[in-house]
Structure formats: structure tokens, C-alpha cells
Design a protein around this motif. Structure first.
Motif, short mmCIF file in Angstrom:
data_model
loop_
_atom_site.label_atom_id
_atom_site.label_comp_id
_atom_site.label_asym_id
_atom_site.label_seq_id
_atom_site.Cartn_x
_atom_site.Cartn_y
_atom_site.Cartn_z
N UNK A 243 0.81 -1.22 0.00
CA UNK A 243 0.00 0.00 0.00
C UNK A 243 0.85 1.27 0.00
N UNK A 244 2.14 1.14 -0.22
CA UNK A 244 3.03 2.30 -0.13
C UNK A 244 2.92 3.19 -1.37
N UNK A 245 3.26 4.46 -1.16
CA UNK A 245 3.26 5.44 -2.24
C UNK A 245 3.94 6.70 -1.72
N UNK A 246 3.98 7.75 -2.52
CA UNK A 246 4.34 9.06 -2.01
C UNK A 246 3.06 9.74 -1.56
N UNK A 247 3.08 10.33 -0.38
CA UNK A 247 1.86 10.94 0.12
C UNK A 247 2.09 11.71 1.39
N UNK A 248 1.02 11.89 2.14
CA UNK A 248 1.05 12.65 3.38
C UNK A 248 1.50 11.75 4.52
N UNK A 249 2.63 12.06 5.16
CA UNK A 249 3.11 11.19 6.25
C UNK A 249 2.12 11.07 7.40
N UNK A 250 1.20 12.03 7.54
CA UNK A 250 0.21 11.92 8.61
C UNK A 250 -0.69 10.70 8.44
N UNK A 251 -0.75 10.16 7.23
CA UNK A 251 -1.53 8.93 7.02
C UNK A 251 -0.94 7.78 7.83
#
Length: 353
Positions: free
Chosen positions: A239-247
Motif C-alpha cells: 500500500x506504499x506510495x508518495x503521500x502525506x506522512x500523517x496517514x
């Protein structure tokens, strides 16, 4: 049956889970440096999504992850993405298993797969850490938090992962993605899911940072050193990707508001008597390591994470119905969808819905 008993170890691969060991050995001989066959295959008992196997040979032990057989939901089970992020992170020194090779030729085993190193250590299935002392629990949780902060501090461009995610607001993309995934595997009408599908997209929080996001960062998705509280490998990057670390942060902190169930939930277990850090202590440690002023109100993030989890489990439920589910525990897990949806809607209401 507790999680340690249910998910630890390996089982014989039978039926659709059985792999052609001769074809696999031939592929590894050509693509895995230092490999010496023949190879024997056992399936790991845990895992609900991408089937995972232990491979043993004269040259050592390896792990293989493959896509499930049969019809798959769009963008799901992307083992090529798992391989890419593992290779990129391994080059930075972040604790992941060494990747050896990716196979996109279905004629070898019937589906795409990749092979990586077998990392030997401890897997901790119960977040309550019943077998550890209070100081050991504190050190173990601190290691988890520090590892998450290290992940979010990785220079993803330097790791060759600049194109690993799409531009734009991560949560906006993810709510859209999991709505589509849920619709594609929907088996019954659930009012709570309908309410979330209406509420979440119009209340998406602003994104202020971008990092590699694991997507399923929990205690049993990492391997700890056998002798000390140190994370030596983070697993399961599907489920990894570049995104918001708050997730990732909110997903981990959700454990502090989840009833203890022998897995990640530790509601009521934190404090000096147990050694498990409180939610506030964990948030402060993470913020100090990542130069944040604080963590925003978490109710929206909890609602999103449970909504996403409901979508994931709904996909498992559909595979149970279709007869393509990988894990023996999938049918039991599939019954959780309504409870997850109701819990998500409860947090949404606390967030103002």
C-alpha cells in the motif's frame, strides 16, 4: 487462537497456492545472484493479500511474494511497486529486506512475483507485548516510532522514487481510490459506507508535507532484532506510495484507540506501569524527530483509515466469495467489514460529520 499461533510459521502450499519448484529454481538461477538450487517452498501462514512464501535452498533462505491468481481489482496487488520501493529504500540503508529480482513473466509461476532476502529475527504479533518487561516495551515502541520518522525523512528523489506517487492531495486521491475499490468488490448495501463516501471527499485536510508512506505501518509488519529492540526490516509495502506522512502516523496512533484484540490494539494498556508509551508521548517523539510542531485532530484521519481498511477487507470478502482468497483466515476476517464501517463513521461524527 491467538495471532502468534494463527499467523506464525509456514504451512505446506497446496492447490492454487502451490508453486512449480523446478521452474522457480530455473528462474532464480538466472536472476538471483549466488543462488544454488534446488529450492523447496513453504507458504507463510500469515497474510491476507499477496501470497508469501519461504524458499530454502543450498545457498540460503529467501522470501517470494506474488500476485494472487484469478481476476484482480485495478491497481491492487502491485508486486512491481513493492519491489521498486524496497529496492529504493534498501539503497539508502533503511531497514528492508534485500531485493533480488522481479518476474513479470506469467509463464514462470502463473503470476508476477519478486524474491528478496529472508530476514531472520522476531515478529511481534500482539501490540500489548505480553512477553516483554515494561522497559523492553518502551524501547520496542520507541524503535517503531523512530523507524517511522526515519522513513518519512528519506530523500525519495535520491532513492530513485521521485515518480512513485502521483501529484496532488494524497487523501483526496486515496479516498477516491478506495471508494472505487469498494464499489468494485461491493456485495451488500452498508449505510455507514455510503455516509463516508459522501463525507470524506468534501472534508479532506490540507497536505503540507510529502514523503514515502508505508500504508500499513503496524507492529507485525516489521521484524525486530532477536537480541535487542531494533527494527531490522519493515515488511509488506503493497500500500506504499508518495503521500502525506500523517496517514502513517494516524494509522499507527489508531492502535491507542482500538480495543486490545491480540493484535495491534492497545486501548487502556499505555502508561508507566506497562511501559507502553501514551499516545501523547508517541506523538511528541515523532514530532521531535521530524521537526513538527504537533499533530492535528486525529478523528478525520481515524475515520479515513478505518474506511480504507473496510475497503481492503471488502476486497478480501469478495475474493472469499469468488474462491480466490489466499489465507485460511480470510473468511473470518471478511465478517469485519460492517464493524469497520460503523467505527469509521463514528470517528467521522466526532470530526464534525
Amino acid at each position: 487462537m491467538d495471532a502468534t499461533t494463527a499467523f506464525s510459521g509456514t504451512i505446506e502450499a497446496t492447490g492454487q497456492d502451490k508453486l512449480d519448484e523446478v521452474k522457480l529454481a530455473a528462474w532464480m538461477d538466472a536472476h538471483v545472484a549466488g543462488f544454488t538450487g534446488p529450492v523447496t517452498v513453504r507458504k507463510f501462514a500469515g497474510g491476507q493479500s499477496n501470497p508469501t512464501y519461504r524458499l530454502d535452498s543450498a545457498s540460503g533462505s529467501y522470501v517470494l511474494r506474488r500476485k494472487p491468481f484469478g481476476a484482480l481489482l485495478p491497481s491492487a496487488h502491485a508486486v512491481d511497486r513493492e519491489f521498486a520501493v524496497t529496492a529504493g529504500l534498501h539503497s539508502t540503508g533503511f531497514p528492508v529486506a534485500r531485493p533480488y529480482g522481479l518476474c513479470t513473466d506469467d509463464s514462470v509461476l502463473g503470476s508476477w512475483f519478486y524474491v528478496m532476502d529472508m530476514v531472520e529475527g522476531r515478529t511481534l504479533w500482539d501490540g500489548g507485548l505480553p512477553d516483554l518487561t515494561p522497559p523492553q516495551r518502551t524501547a520496542t515502541y520507541n524503535a517503531m516510532i523512530d523507524t517511522l520518522a526515519a522513513l518519512h525523512s528519506v530523500d525519495y528523489e535520491a532513492a530513485g522514487l521521485g515518480g512513485y506517487g502521483k501529484p496532488g492531495n494524497y487523501f483526496d486521491r486515496q479516498v477516491g481510490r478506495w471508494t472505487k475499490q469498494y464499489r468494485a468488490s461491493e456485495t451488500e448495501h452498508m449505510p455507514a459506507m455510503e455516509s463516508l463516501i459522501e463525507y470524506l471527499p468534501r472534508t479532506v485536510p490540507e497536505q503540507t508535507r510529502t514523503s514515502i508512506v508505508h500504508g500499513d505501518f503496524r507492529i507485525d509488519n516489521m521484524i525486530f532484532d532477536a537480541a535487542e529492540p531494533r527494527v531490522i526490516a519493515v515488511l509488506d509495502w503493497e500500500l506504499s506510495t508518495l503521500g502525506d506522512p500523517l496517514a502513517d502516523v494516524a494509522y499507527l496512533l489508531m492502535n491507542w484507540v482500538t480495543e486490545p484484540e491480540g493484535r495491534s490494539g492497545i486501548l487502556g494498556l499505555a502508561g508507566p506501569q506497562t511501559g507502553i508509551p501514551t499516545l501523547d508521548e508517541v506523538a511528541k517523539r515523532y514530532c521531535a524527530a521530524t521537526n513538527r510542531d504537533g499533530i492535528p485532530d486525529l478523528n478525520w484521519y481515524f475515520a479515513y483509515n478505518l474506511f480504507r481498511l473496510a475497503g481492503i477487507v471488502q476486497g478480501i470478502k469478495k475474493r472469499v466469495i469468488d474462491g480466490t482468497a489466499s489465507s485460511a483466515h480470510a473468511a473470518e476476517m471478511a465478517t469485519r467489514v460492517p464493524r469497520l464501517a460503523e467505527a469509521a463513521w463514528g470517528f467521522a461524527q466526532q470530526a464534525g460529520a
